[in-house]
Write a protein that holds these residues in place. Structure first.
Motif, PDB file in Angstrom:
ATOM      1  N   LEU A  35     -49.340  25.239 -26.167  1.00 52.25           N
ATOM      2  CA  LEU A  35     -48.594  24.703 -25.038  1.00 52.25           C
ATOM      3  C   LEU A  35     -48.590  25.677 -23.865  1.00 52.25           C
ATOM      4  N   GLU A  36     -48.480  26.987 -24.186  1.00 51.73           N
ATOM      5  CA  GLU A  36     -48.493  27.991 -23.125  1.00 51.73           C
ATOM      6  C   GLU A  36     -49.812  27.959 -22.353  1.00 51.73           C
ATOM      7  N   GLU A  37     -50.926  27.862 -23.076  1.00 51.63           N
ATOM      8  CA  GLU A  37     -52.236  27.797 -22.417  1.00 51.63           C
ATOM      9  C   GLU A  37     -52.366  26.524 -21.590  1.00 51.63           C
ATOM     10  N   THR A  38     -51.935  25.412 -22.164  1.00 49.53           N
ATOM     11  CA  THR A  38     -52.022  24.143 -21.445  1.00 49.53           C
ATOM     12  C   THR A  38     -51.228  24.193 -20.153  1.00 49.53           C
ATOM     13  N   TYR A  39     -50.067  24.788 -20.182  1.00 47.76           N
ATOM     14  CA  TYR A  39     -49.238  24.917 -18.974  1.00 47.76           C
ATOM     15  C   TYR A  39     -49.953  25.766 -17.923  1.00 47.76           C
ATOM     16  N   ASP A  40     -50.575  26.853 -18.355  1.00 48.95           N
ATOM     17  CA  ASP A  40     -51.317  27.709 -17.429  1.00 48.95           C
ATOM     18  C   ASP A  40     -52.502  26.964 -16.816  1.00 48.95           C
ATOM     19  N   TRP A  41     -53.208  26.182 -17.640  1.00 47.95           N
ATOM     20  CA  TRP A  41     -54.352  25.422 -17.126  1.00 47.95           C
ATOM     21  C   TRP A  41     -53.907  24.355 -16.132  1.00 47.95           C
ATOM     22  N   LEU A  42     -52.733  23.789 -16.355  1.00 51.12           N
ATOM     23  CA  LEU A  42     -52.268  22.674 -15.544  1.00 51.12           C
ATOM     24  C   LEU A  42     -51.802  23.106 -14.152  1.00 51.12           C
ATOM     25  N   LEU A  43     -51.241  24.303 -14.032  1.00 57.05           N
ATOM     26  CA  LEU A  43     -50.638  24.716 -12.764  1.00 57.05           C
ATOM     27  C   LEU A  43     -51.595  24.652 -11.573  1.00 57.05           C
ATOM     28  N   PRO A  44     -52.860  25.089 -11.687  1.00 59.25           N
ATOM     29  CA  PRO A  44     -53.761  24.960 -10.531  1.00 59.25           C
ATOM     30  C   PRO A  44     -53.970  23.517 -10.089  1.00 59.25           C
ATOM     31  N   TRP A  45     -53.959  22.591 -11.025  1.00 60.47           N
ATOM     32  CA  TRP A  45     -54.114  21.178 -10.672  1.00 60.47           C
ATOM     33  C   TRP A  45     -52.890  20.680  -9.907  1.00 60.47           C
ATOM     34  N   LEU A  46     -51.709  21.115 -10.316  1.00 62.87           N
ATOM     35  CA  LEU A  46     -50.507  20.720  -9.587  1.00 62.87           C
ATOM     36  C   LEU A  46     -50.511  21.315  -8.186  1.00 62.87           C
ATOM     37  N   ARG A  47     -50.956  22.565  -8.067  1.00 59.96           N
ATOM     38  CA  ARG A  47     -51.038  23.187  -6.741  1.00 59.96           C
ATOM     39  C   ARG A  47     -52.039  22.466  -5.847  1.00 59.96           C
ATOM     40  N   ALA A  48     -53.081  21.890  -6.444  1.00 57.82           N
ATOM     41  CA  ALA A  48     -54.104  21.185  -5.664  1.00 57.82           C
ATOM     42  C   ALA A  48     -53.698  19.760  -5.311  1.00 57.82           C
ATOM     43  N   GLY A  49     -52.552  19.303  -5.830  1.00 59.57           N
ATOM     44  CA  GLY A  49     -52.062  17.986  -5.421  1.00 59.57           C
ATOM     45  C   GLY A  49     -51.851  16.986  -6.520  1.00 59.57           C
ATOM     46  N   ALA A  50     -52.239  17.278  -7.763  1.00 61.98           N
ATOM     47  CA  ALA A  50     -51.994  16.341  -8.863  1.00 61.98           C
ATOM     48  C   ALA A  50     -50.493  16.263  -9.147  1.00 61.98           C
ATOM     49  N   THR A  51     -50.014  15.044  -9.401  1.00 64.01           N
ATOM     50  CA  THR A  51     -48.576  14.859  -9.633  1.00 64.01           C
ATOM     51  C   THR A  51     -48.274  13.954 -10.816  1.00 64.01           C
ATOM     52  N   LEU A  52     -49.299  13.579 -11.585  1.00 64.10           N
ATOM     53  CA  LEU A  52     -49.062  12.788 -12.788  1.00 64.10           C
ATOM     54  C   LEU A  52     -50.008  13.294 -13.868  1.00 64.10           C
ATOM     55  N   TYR A  53     -49.452  13.981 -14.857  1.00 61.24           N
ATOM     56  CA  TYR A  53     -50.261  14.600 -15.912  1.00 61.24           C
ATOM     57  C   TYR A  53     -50.429  13.637 -17.075  1.00 61.24           C
ATOM     58  N   ASP A  54     -51.686  13.360 -17.391  1.00 59.63           N
ATOM     59  CA  ASP A  54     -52.047  12.486 -18.510  1.00 59.63           C
ATOM     60  C   ASP A  54     -52.791  13.336 -19.535  1.00 59.63           C
ATOM     61  N   PRO A  55     -52.115  13.826 -20.567  1.00 55.31           N
ATOM     62  CA  PRO A  55     -52.824  14.640 -21.564  1.00 55.31           C
ATOM     63  C   PRO A  55     -53.820  13.807 -22.357  1.00 55.31           C
ATOM     64  N   HIS A  56     -54.978  14.383 -22.579  1.00 55.44           N
ATOM     65  CA  HIS A  56     -55.962  13.750 -23.471  1.00 55.44           C
ATOM     66  C   HIS A  56     -55.436  13.973 -24.878  1.00 55.44           C
ATOM     67  N   ALA A  57     -54.555  13.079 -25.334  1.00 55.48           N
ATOM     68  CA  ALA A  57     -53.495  13.490 -26.233  1.00 55.48           C
ATOM     69  C   ALA A  57     -53.607  13.055 -27.678  1.00 55.48           C
ATOM     70  N   VAL A  58     -53.909  11.807 -27.941  1.00 56.23           N
ATOM     71  CA  VAL A  58     -53.625  11.276 -29.276  1.00 56.23           C
ATOM     72  C   VAL A  58     -54.833  10.552 -29.856  1.00 56.23           C
ATOM     73  N   TYR A  59     -55.214  10.931 -31.034  1.00 60.01           N
ATOM     74  CA  TYR A  59     -56.093  10.114 -31.859  1.00 60.01           C
ATOM     75  C   TYR A  59     -55.222   9.404 -32.891  1.00 60.01           C
ATOM     76  N   TYR A  60     -55.245   8.093 -32.857  1.00 57.30           N
ATOM     77  CA  TYR A  60     -54.436   7.362 -33.827  1.00 57.30           C
ATOM     78  C   TYR A  60     -54.895   7.667 -35.244  1.00 57.30           C
ATOM     79  N   SER A  61     -56.184   7.964 -35.385  1.00 63.22           N
ATOM     80  CA  SER A  61     -56.697   8.357 -36.697  1.00 63.22           C
ATOM     81  C   SER A  61     -57.870   9.298 -36.501  1.00 63.22           C
ATOM     82  N   THR A  62     -57.986  10.297 -37.367  1.00 62.13           N
ATOM     83  CA  THR A  62     -59.175  11.151 -37.400  1.00 62.13           C
ATOM     84  C   THR A  62     -59.992  10.892 -38.660  1.00 62.13           C
TER      85      THR A  62
END
Length: 290
Positions: free
Chosen positions: A213-240
């Motif tokens: 989570l710490e790394e993800t937050y660090d990666w996300l901050l430059p995108w927010l600074r560049a203007g992104a305002t809705l974060y959609d995590p590439h998040a869930v596989y219903y099944s692996t």
């Protein structure tokens, strides 16, 4: 370009025009049916009904409440031609395109190329992009996007090749955006210009199952600074089950040991995105997208 006596079209191709070229050769221009016709209003209306209309029929009152929007990922390139393209071009631009098709290549008249792409963009906008926006708007839904690279990175030539006029067609997403192979700035500009509420960022597929989570937050901050305002995590596989997922890990959900801490991360990101969505944008410099 082939010898004059051996002009043939690929299977299914339809000859449009032949041109005499320097050196005794002849160019053959042909149209070949391929893919879905995003320039056809009836076809796009059927597509939207088959996909989004099915959610309406099955979900009913949940649209706009439980379900707050949809996300469209990597739309194919717009068609280069269609059954009525020549007629539409003649009606909109005031001259016949077919006799001057050769101008679309080489050193031909750049005004013909501009008129061609303008017509292609108008047809796509009227058939698909604007109706998609209106379908969502009528139901109180956000619609976001991440389109194909390199258009999503804001490259002018490639964006034109893929979507005719990227800024014109994609202004109809209420949350224009990209994944982390794109550029937030071009999409935040769209949001500001057309009064769209959010700028989408889909991320971070391919970052590995061990990302924190710490790394993800660090990666996300430059995108927010560049203007992104809705974060959609590439998040869930219903099944692996039954497959390996190295191509786009991780699944940032209950499969992760940090899952019990995820609400703290989500709240921090939500507060940042909300704050960055408020206020009045002030821009001192305008850059013309060519």
């Amino acid at each position: 370009i082939v010898d004059t006596g051996s002009l043939t079209c690929p299977e299914g191709g339809e000859p449009l025009a032949r041109y005499a070229m320097d050196g005794g050769l002849t160019a053959l221009v042909y149209a070949q049916p391929r893919g879905f016709d995003y320039l056809n209003q009836a076809a796009c209306a059927t597509l939207i009904d088959l996909v989004h209309g099915e959610f309406q029929r099955r979900m009913g009152d949940h649209l706009g409440t439980t379900i707050v929007g949809s996300f469209q990922d990597e739309l194919p390139s717009m068609p280069n031609w269609s059954a009525d393209f020549a007629d539409q071009f003649r009606r909109r631009r005031g001259y016949d395109l077919v006799p001057v098709l050769a101008a679309l290549w080489g050193d031909g008249d750049p005004l013909v190329r501009a008129d061609y792409q303008r017509t292609r963009a108008e047809l796509a906008e009227e058939a698909f992009f604007r109706p998609l926006h209106e379908w969502h708007q009528e139901r109180g839904l956000v619609v976001g996007c991440d389109q194909q690279h390199p258009a999503r990175a804001g490259y002018p030539v490639e964006a034109t090749q893929q979507y005719a006029d990227y800024l014109r067609t994609h202004r109809w997403f209420s949350a224009p955006g990209s994944d982390h192979w794109g550029d937030a700035k071009v999409h935040s500009s769209l949001a500001h210009l057309y009064d769209r509420p959010r700028t989408w960022i889909e991320a971070f597929h391919g970052s590995g199952w061990g990302s924190t989570l710490e790394e993800t937050y660090d990666w996300l901050l430059p995108w927010l600074r560049a203007g992104a305002t809705l974060y959609d995590p590439h998040a869930v596989y219903y099944s692996t089950r039954g497959g390996r997922w190295e191509w786009a890990p991780p699944s940032t959900c209950w499969r992760q040991p940090y899952w019990r801490h995820y609400p703290l991360f989500a709240l921090a990101v939500a507060r940042l995105c909300a704050a960055l969505s408020w206020g009045q944008h002030v821009c001192d410099i305008a850059v013309l997208f060519p």
